[in-house]
Design a protein around this motif. Structure first.
Motif, short mmCIF file in Angstrom:
data_model
loop_
_atom_site.label_atom_id
_atom_site.label_comp_id
_atom_site.label_asym_id
_atom_site.label_seq_id
_atom_site.Cartn_x
_atom_site.Cartn_y
_atom_site.Cartn_z
N LEU A 131 0.87 -1.23 -0.06
CA LEU A 131 -0.06 0.00 0.02
C LEU A 131 0.96 1.44 0.07
CD1 LEU A 131 -2.77 1.11 0.08
CD2 LEU A 131 -2.87 0.92 2.74
N LYS A 132 2.09 1.15 0.63
CA LYS A 132 2.83 2.22 0.70
C LYS A 132 3.44 2.50 -0.57
CE LYS A 132 6.97 4.26 3.09
NZ LYS A 132 7.80 4.28 4.35
N GLU A 133 4.02 1.46 -1.15
CA GLU A 133 4.40 1.62 -2.34
C GLU A 133 3.46 2.18 -3.42
OE1 GLU A 133 5.99 -2.25 -3.48
OE2 GLU A 133 7.43 -2.42 -1.49
N TYR A 134 2.52 1.74 -3.31
CA TYR A 134 1.47 2.00 -4.29
C TYR A 134 1.16 3.65 -4.13
CZ TYR A 134 -3.16 2.76 -6.43
OH TYR A 134 -4.30 3.25 -7.11
N ILE A 135 0.99 4.06 -3.08
CA ILE A 135 0.80 5.42 -2.75
C ILE A 135 1.74 6.21 -3.25
CG2 ILE A 135 0.53 7.33 -0.93
CD1 ILE A 135 -1.11 5.13 0.57
N LEU A 136 2.99 5.98 -3.02
CA LEU A 136 4.19 6.56 -3.27
C LEU A 136 4.19 6.59 -4.96
CD1 LEU A 136 6.84 5.49 -0.84
CD2 LEU A 136 5.72 7.58 -0.80
N ARG A 137 3.97 5.41 -5.53
CA ARG A 137 3.95 5.61 -6.98
C ARG A 137 3.06 6.32 -7.71
NH1 ARG A 137 1.14 3.26 -10.64
NH2 ARG A 137 -0.27 2.03 -9.38
N LEU A 138 1.69 6.23 -7.18
CA LEU A 138 0.56 7.07 -7.77
C LEU A 138 0.98 8.57 -7.49
CD1 LEU A 138 -2.33 6.64 -8.86
CD2 LEU A 138 -3.22 6.83 -6.67
N TYR A 139 1.53 8.75 -6.35
CA TYR A 139 1.93 10.37 -6.12
C TYR A 139 2.74 10.48 -6.94
CZ TYR A 139 3.17 14.48 -3.45
OH TYR A 139 3.41 15.86 -3.28
N GLN A 140 3.85 9.95 -7.53
CA GLN A 140 4.87 10.26 -8.54
C GLN A 140 4.14 10.34 -9.68
OE1 GLN A 140 8.66 9.62 -8.59
NE2 GLN A 140 8.44 10.57 -6.54
N GLU A 141 3.42 9.64 -10.29
CA GLU A 141 2.69 9.75 -11.52
C GLU A 141 1.59 10.82 -11.62
OE1 GLU A 141 0.89 5.70 -12.14
OE2 GLU A 141 2.81 4.98 -12.29
N THR A 142 1.15 11.25 -10.66
CA THR A 142 -0.02 12.33 -10.61
C THR A 142 0.47 13.67 -10.40
OG1 THR A 142 -0.81 11.62 -8.59
CG2 THR A 142 -1.86 10.43 -10.38
N CYS A 143 0.79 13.72 -8.94
CA CYS A 143 1.04 15.23 -8.53
C CYS A 143 2.27 15.75 -8.81
CB CYS A 143 1.00 14.92 -7.04
SG CYS A 143 -0.47 14.42 -6.39
N LEU A 144 3.25 14.78 -9.22
CA LEU A 144 4.70 15.34 -9.55
C LEU A 144 5.07 15.36 -11.29
CD1 LEU A 144 6.90 13.27 -6.88
CD2 LEU A 144 5.90 15.77 -6.77
N THR A 145 3.76 15.08 -11.82
CA THR A 145 3.83 15.21 -13.21
C THR A 145 3.16 16.32 -13.69
OG1 THR A 145 4.09 12.95 -13.40
CG2 THR A 145 3.45 13.95 -15.51
N ASP A 146 3.82 17.28 -14.69
CA ASP A 146 3.13 18.36 -15.29
C ASP A 146 1.73 17.97 -16.30
OD1 ASP A 146 4.96 20.05 -13.77
OD2 ASP A 146 6.39 20.15 -15.36
N THR A 147 2.16 16.85 -16.84
CA THR A 147 1.28 16.71 -17.93
C THR A 147 -0.24 16.01 -17.50
OG1 THR A 147 2.28 14.21 -18.10
CG2 THR A 147 3.04 16.02 -19.65
N PHE A 148 -0.16 15.89 -16.11
CA PHE A 148 -1.32 15.04 -15.46
C PHE A 148 -2.40 16.13 -15.54
CE2 PHE A 148 -4.16 13.82 -12.02
CZ PHE A 148 -4.67 12.43 -12.15
N GLY A 149 -3.61 15.54 -16.45
CA GLY A 149 -4.84 16.47 -16.69
C GLY A 149 -6.09 15.47 -16.31
N ASP A 150 -7.21 16.31 -16.71
CA ASP A 150 -8.41 15.48 -16.88
C ASP A 150 -8.63 14.11 -17.67
OD1 ASP A 150 -9.73 16.89 -14.77
OD2 ASP A 150 -10.26 18.60 -16.17
N LYS A 151 -8.12 14.16 -18.70
CA LYS A 151 -8.19 12.95 -19.85
C LYS A 151 -7.25 12.03 -19.19
CE LYS A 151 -7.32 11.39 -24.43
NZ LYS A 151 -7.80 10.30 -23.86
N THR A 152 -6.06 12.34 -18.70
CA THR A 152 -5.11 11.19 -18.06
C THR A 152 -5.70 10.59 -16.88
OG1 THR A 152 -3.23 12.47 -18.65
CG2 THR A 152 -2.66 10.90 -17.26
N PHE A 153 -6.56 11.45 -16.09
CA PHE A 153 -7.12 11.00 -14.72
C PHE A 153 -8.34 10.23 -14.96
CE2 PHE A 153 -10.21 11.95 -11.23
CZ PHE A 153 -9.51 11.10 -10.41
N SER A 154 -9.12 10.56 -16.13
CA SER A 154 -10.19 9.50 -16.46
C SER A 154 -9.73 8.20 -17.08
CB SER A 154 -11.18 10.39 -17.48
OG SER A 154 -10.45 10.74 -18.76
N ASP A 155 -8.70 8.28 -17.87
CA ASP A 155 -8.02 7.19 -18.40
C ASP A 155 -7.55 5.99 -17.17
OD1 ASP A 155 -8.54 8.00 -20.80
OD2 ASP A 155 -6.53 8.76 -21.27
#
Length: 128
Positions: free
Chosen positions: A68-92
């Motif tokens: 769970l900790k690894e998952y949260i850290l990975r998801l945080y990297q992919e979403t909050c620390l990425t400039d390209t994260f938007g509504d389309k990426t989120f819905s996908d």
């Protein structure tokens, strides 16, 4: 009354684990809700992660909590620390991340079922 170091460690450990599980529940709720935008998601996730980071890190023995900790850290990297994260990426990513969270939940609940020594009794019973 003074607390022993063991009691303090146990308390900190419980708080750390509660915070981990709180993040996972909130993530699942946000993925499930169609009205949540990528911006809302990032804002809430950053708040949760900040609270989590304030807790003193503890050693996690449970495989569920480690993953769970690894998952949260990975998801945080992919979403909050990425400039390209938007509504389309989120819905996908919504469906895939909900199934990942479900898999983690199954891992947690796997220990709550009957023990092997009890399963064998029922499997070998004569029903008729």
């Amino acid at each position: 009354m003074r607390y022993t170091q063991k009691q303090i460690d146990k308390f900190n450990r419980q708080k750390y684990i509660v915070e981990l599980e709180k993040i996972s529940k909130n993530l699942f709720r946000m993925f499930r809700d169609e009205n949540v935008t990528a911006e809302d998601f990032v804002t809430k996730f950053e708040q949760l992660k900040k609270k989590f980071d304030d807790k003193a890190e503890v050693q996690l023995e449970s495989e569920f909590h480690q993953q769970l900790k690894e998952y949260i850290l990975r998801l945080y990297q992919e979403t909050c620390l990425t400039d390209t994260f938007g509504d389309k990426t989120f819905s996908d990513m919504r469906e895939a991340e909900m199934s990942n969270l479900n898999r983690l939940q199954k891992l947690k609940n796997g220990t709550s079922y009957k023990k092997d020594k009890h399963k064998s009794k029922h499997r070998n019973e004569d029903w008729g």
